[in-house]
Scaffold this active site. Structure first.
Site, mmCIF file in Angstrom:
data_model
loop_
_atom_site.group_PDB
_atom_site.id
_atom_site.type_symbol
_atom_site.label_atom_id
_atom_site.label_comp_id
_atom_site.label_asym_id
_atom_site.label_seq_id
_atom_site.Cartn_x
_atom_site.Cartn_y
_atom_site.Cartn_z
ATOM 1 N N TYR A 146 -3.066 19.167 -8.687
ATOM 2 C CA TYR A 146 -2.820 17.977 -7.858
ATOM 3 C C TYR A 146 -2.244 16.844 -8.713
ATOM 4 O O TYR A 146 -1.256 16.206 -8.343
ATOM 5 C CB TYR A 146 -4.106 17.535 -7.159
ATOM 6 C CG TYR A 146 -3.983 16.163 -6.546
ATOM 7 C CD1 TYR A 146 -3.063 15.926 -5.523
ATOM 8 C CD2 TYR A 146 -4.737 15.090 -7.023
ATOM 9 C CE1 TYR A 146 -2.907 14.658 -4.989
ATOM 10 C CE2 TYR A 146 -4.590 13.822 -6.483
ATOM 11 C CZ TYR A 146 -3.676 13.617 -5.472
ATOM 12 O OH TYR A 146 -3.510 12.356 -4.954
ATOM 13 N N PRO A 194 -1.070 2.966 -9.383
ATOM 14 C CA PRO A 194 -2.155 3.483 -8.547
ATOM 15 C C PRO A 194 -2.114 5.009 -8.484
ATOM 16 O O PRO A 194 -1.071 5.590 -8.191
ATOM 17 C CB PRO A 194 -1.834 2.896 -7.171
ATOM 18 C CG PRO A 194 -0.341 2.725 -7.177
ATOM 19 C CD PRO A 194 0.032 2.398 -8.600
ATOM 20 N N SER A 239 -5.413 2.434 -6.180
ATOM 21 C CA SER A 239 -4.960 3.168 -4.988
ATOM 22 C C SER A 239 -5.892 2.861 -3.828
ATOM 23 O O SER A 239 -7.106 2.760 -4.008
ATOM 24 C CB SER A 239 -4.985 4.678 -5.257
ATOM 25 O OG SER A 239 -4.848 5.388 -4.043
ATOM 26 N N TYR A 280 -1.602 1.963 1.747
ATOM 27 C CA TYR A 280 -0.944 2.826 2.726
ATOM 28 C C TYR A 280 -1.196 2.213 4.086
ATOM 29 O O TYR A 280 -2.281 1.681 4.343
ATOM 30 C CB TYR A 280 -1.527 4.243 2.683
ATOM 31 C CG TYR A 280 -0.990 5.066 1.536
ATOM 32 C CD1 TYR A 280 0.354 5.391 1.458
ATOM 33 C CD2 TYR A 280 -1.828 5.523 0.521
ATOM 34 C CE1 TYR A 280 0.850 6.144 0.401
ATOM 35 C CE2 TYR A 280 -1.339 6.270 -0.538
ATOM 36 C CZ TYR A 280 0.007 6.578 -0.581
ATOM 37 O OH TYR A 280 0.495 7.315 -1.629
ATOM 38 N N THR A 336 3.029 0.972 -0.319
ATOM 39 C CA THR A 336 3.813 2.156 -0.678
ATOM 40 C C THR A 336 4.694 2.539 0.503
ATOM 41 O O THR A 336 4.202 2.760 1.612
ATOM 42 C CB THR A 336 2.873 3.313 -1.083
ATOM 43 O OG1 THR A 336 2.159 2.888 -2.243
ATOM 44 C CG2 THR A 336 3.645 4.588 -1.390
ATOM 45 N N LYS A 384 6.477 -0.703 -2.992
ATOM 46 C CA LYS A 384 6.501 0.307 -4.059
ATOM 47 C C LYS A 384 7.204 1.545 -3.527
ATOM 48 O O LYS A 384 6.754 2.120 -2.527
ATOM 49 C CB LYS A 384 5.067 0.650 -4.464
ATOM 50 C CG LYS A 384 4.951 1.841 -5.417
ATOM 51 C CD LYS A 384 3.500 2.057 -5.822
ATOM 52 C CE LYS A 384 3.336 3.215 -6.800
ATOM 53 N NZ LYS A 384 3.477 4.530 -6.179
ATOM 54 N N SER A 437 10.294 3.150 -7.804
ATOM 55 C CA SER A 437 9.400 4.299 -7.991
ATOM 56 C C SER A 437 9.869 5.448 -7.123
ATOM 57 O O SER A 437 10.332 5.230 -5.997
ATOM 58 C CB SER A 437 7.967 3.903 -7.578
ATOM 59 O OG SER A 437 7.097 5.028 -7.590
ATOM 60 N N HIS A 464 7.523 7.850 -6.855
ATOM 61 C CA HIS A 464 6.185 8.385 -6.658
ATOM 62 C C HIS A 464 5.887 9.490 -7.695
ATOM 63 O O HIS A 464 5.239 10.491 -7.402
ATOM 64 C CB HIS A 464 6.055 8.938 -5.237
ATOM 65 C CG HIS A 464 4.693 8.785 -4.630
ATOM 66 N ND1 HIS A 464 4.428 7.956 -3.573
ATOM 67 C CD2 HIS A 464 3.509 9.370 -4.927
ATOM 68 C CE1 HIS A 464 3.153 8.055 -3.230
ATOM 69 N NE2 HIS A 464 2.565 8.903 -4.049
ATOM 70 N N ASP A 509 8.085 2.490 -12.330
ATOM 71 C CA ASP A 509 7.203 3.552 -12.814
ATOM 72 C C ASP A 509 7.919 4.879 -12.730
ATOM 73 O O ASP A 509 8.970 5.013 -12.102
ATOM 74 C CB ASP A 509 5.844 3.560 -12.096
ATOM 75 C CG ASP A 509 5.888 4.105 -10.669
ATOM 76 O OD1 ASP A 509 6.775 4.909 -10.324
ATOM 77 O OD2 ASP A 509 4.994 3.723 -9.878
HETATM 78 C C1 LIG Z 1 -2.268 12.254 -8.980
HETATM 79 C C2 LIG Z 1 -1.430 11.111 -8.476
HETATM 80 C C3 LIG Z 1 -1.887 10.355 -7.428
HETATM 81 C C4 LIG Z 1 -1.116 9.294 -6.956
HETATM 82 N N1 LIG Z 1 -1.621 8.515 -5.968
HETATM 83 C C5 LIG Z 1 -0.889 7.479 -5.527
HETATM 84 C C6 LIG Z 1 -1.406 6.631 -4.520
HETATM 85 O O1 LIG Z 1 -2.524 6.782 -4.059
HETATM 86 N N2 LIG Z 1 -0.604 5.631 -4.083
HETATM 87 C C7 LIG Z 1 0.662 5.427 -4.574
HETATM 88 O O2 LIG Z 1 1.352 4.516 -4.138
HETATM 89 N N3 LIG Z 1 1.147 6.193 -5.563
HETATM 90 C C8 LIG Z 1 0.402 7.213 -6.041
HETATM 91 N N4 LIG Z 1 0.895 7.977 -7.046
HETATM 92 C C9 LIG Z 1 2.202 7.636 -7.672
HETATM 93 C C10 LIG Z 1 1.992 6.684 -8.847
HETATM 94 O O3 LIG Z 1 1.588 5.412 -8.413
HETATM 95 C C11 LIG Z 1 3.262 6.501 -9.667
HETATM 96 O O4 LIG Z 1 4.310 6.165 -8.808
HETATM 97 C C12 LIG Z 1 3.652 7.718 -10.504
HETATM 98 O O5 LIG Z 1 2.529 8.464 -10.892
HETATM 99 C C13 LIG Z 1 4.424 7.272 -11.731
HETATM 100 O O6 LIG Z 1 4.884 8.352 -12.458
HETATM 101 P P1 LIG Z 1 4.170 8.968 -13.771
HETATM 102 O O7 LIG Z 1 2.980 9.749 -13.296
HETATM 103 O O8 LIG Z 1 5.243 9.815 -14.328
HETATM 104 O O9 LIG Z 1 3.787 7.831 -14.683
HETATM 105 C C14 LIG Z 1 0.145 9.027 -7.529
HETATM 106 C C15 LIG Z 1 0.593 9.804 -8.602
HETATM 107 C C16 LIG Z 1 -0.177 10.832 -9.078
HETATM 108 C C17 LIG Z 1 0.320 11.642 -10.253
HETATM 109 C C1 LIG Z 2 -3.737 10.702 -1.285
HETATM 110 C C2 LIG Z 2 -2.319 10.897 -1.759
HETATM 111 C C3 LIG Z 2 -1.290 10.801 -0.679
HETATM 112 C C4 LIG Z 2 -2.060 9.971 -2.861
HETATM 113 C C5 LIG Z 2 -0.713 10.066 -3.387
HETATM 114 O O1 LIG Z 2 0.038 9.143 -3.228
HETATM 115 C C6 LIG Z 2 -0.265 11.210 -4.117
HETATM 116 O O2 LIG Z 2 -0.985 12.211 -4.227
HETATM 117 O O3 LIG Z 2 0.859 11.180 -4.634
#
Ligand SMILES: Cc1cc2nc3c(=O)[nH]c(=O)nc-3n(C[C@H](O)[C@H](O)[C@H](O)COP(=O)(O)O)c2cc1C
Ligand SMILES: CC(C)CC(=O)C(=O)O
Length: 375
Positions: A25, A78, A107, A135, A161, A243, A265, A267, A298
């Site tokens: 994940y 987050p 988050s 969200y 987001t 974001k 971003s 994501h 990011d």
């Molecule tokens: C496991 C995981 C969970 C994430 N959960 C969220 C989240 O809840 N909300 C959100 O806006 N972005 C989420 N993201 C995206 C991050 O905020 C971010 O955009 C991204 O991880 C940046 O890239 P990096 O992992 O290469 O540093 C998540 C990313 C990962 C890897």
């Molecule tokens: C609960 C998830 C939708 C959180 C997230 O943004 C992710 O897993 O990338």
């Protein structure tokens, strides 16, 4: 802990320590993970143009985000469900952020509530900015309540987001039928339908059979559009950011919508695969914004030189996603502090070796972007 000298070492160690469900994940990107890889590779294609003979005996990495001072432009993105990485989860991250003077975004799908995260830090010490990622739920009242609770708990900005009207297709999560461990909840919500994330029971090959995709489809509002940004702005008492912006067109609309900041971003490559690396679109977004609001980035930031490149191309600050999860898993709060120390020191050195004694010294002339084929 085995000796760790760079951020990739945390990932290697976490890969040995975490169970399959959580590891996949955390590390996955969407589909073929092209964008996930690009996020990091694109930094390598940018060359630095150092200046010399500039007295870098004292390098000052301090800057501000939304008018608040932070120790360096390296912040925490987050990421959902941090207690899968370590029992102290989001509280450990928040304490590490406070110790390092780093901005942290929580988050809204955290496994610790906004109130408990706020209470976990030391009230006697200075508190760097802490923002809530939002969200937009189909249930508007629940969405609004969360924003209000976060404000009451001292969160000083809301980052909506905007790239997740549906969850990206993450193949490993589908194969694993991803499930949050039953002892954890999405702690900002009490209603069981929102607080729990069950294993998806069935699914044809076409279904996105991870428990997460089913949850996102059930809870979040896929009509997500600019009126939702206006709606959050209509009641938020703190700055509102978006974001997930990747184009000049959307950056312009965001500024017109009155946002206070933009996070470039994709994501972490987890949503739409084959979109460009964030560092490759940063300049386009910054040009469109033309200084009207702050722009952050990011995605794939792993080294001090990456931070320098992002700032040279117009970012006010950068946010780290996965490295925080790997460091949390390795050593909780201490791990996150050490991880921030490592990349912080790399950044300080990159500044010094490029002839920059302060953040204001970093300019577009410090990087050369190569006209190679890219996404
Ligand atoms: C496991 C995981 C969970 C994430 N959960 C969220 C989240 O809840 N909300 C959100 O806006 N972005 C989420 N993201 C995206 C991050 O905020 C971010 O955009 C991204 O991880 C940046 O890239 P990096 O992992 O290469 O540093 C998540 C990313 C990962 C890897
Ligand atoms: C609960 C998830 C939708 C959180 C997230 O943004 C992710 O897993 O990338």
């Amino acid at each position: 802990m085995a000796q760790v000298v760079c951020l990739d070492d945390y990932e290697r160690l976490a890969a040995e320590g975490l169970g399959r469900n959580a590891l996949d994940y955390y590390r996955s990107g969407a589909q073929d993970m092209v964008t996930l890889r690009e996020n990091q590779r694109a930094f390598d294609r940018i060359a630095l143009r150092p200046r010399v003979l500039r007295d870098v005996s004292a390098v000052d990495t301090r800057t501000t985000v939304l008018g608040r001072e932070i120790a360096s432009p390296i912040c925490i993105a987050p990421t959902a469900m941090q207690r899968m990485a370590h029992p102290d989860g989001e509280c450990a991250t928040a304490r590490a952020a406070q110790r390092k003077g780093a901005c942290m975004i929580l988050s809204s799908w955290s496994t610790t509530s906004v109130e408990d995260v706020a209470a976990s830090t030391n009230g006697a010490l200075p508190q760097p900015p802490r923002w809530l990622q939002l969200y937009i739920y189909k249930d508007r009242a629940a969405t609004r309540r969360l924003v209000e609770r976060a404000q009451d708990a001292g969160f000083s900005a809301i980052a909506i987001t905007v790239d997740t009207p549906f969850l990206g297709r993450r193949l490993a999560d589908i194969r694993n039928r991803f499930q949050m461990p039953p002892h954890l909840t999405l702690a900002n919500f009490h209603d069981p339908a929102r607080a729990h994330l069950a294993r998806a029971e069935s699914g044809s090959a076409a279904d996105n059979a991870s428990g997460l995709a089913a949850y996102v489809a059930a809870q979040t509002d896929p009509t997500l559009n600019w009126t939702h940004v206006a709606w959050v702005k209509s009641f938020a008492r703190v700055p509102v950011l978006v974001k997930g912006i990747l184009t000049a067109e959307d950056a312009e609309l965001a500024v017109r919508a009155g946002v206070d900041g933009i996070i470039v971003s994709n994501h972490g490559g987890r949503q739409l695969d084959t979109v460009p690396a964030t560092i490759d679109v940063l300049e386009e977004v910054c040009r469109a914004v033309a200084g009207r609001v702050e722009v952050y980035l990011d995605g794939g930031v792993r080294r001090g030189t990456d931070v320098l490149k992002a700032l040279a191309l117009g970012a006010r600050a950068v946010f780290l996603g996965r490295p925080v999860l790997w460091a949390l898993n390795c050593a909780g709060e201490t791990g996150v502090v050490e991880m921030l120390d490592i990349i912080g020191e790399e950044f300080r050195l990159a500044m010094a070796l490029s002839g920059c004694a302060s953040i204001a010294d970093i300019t577009r002339e410090h990087v050369r972007t190569l006209p190679t084929a890219r996404l």
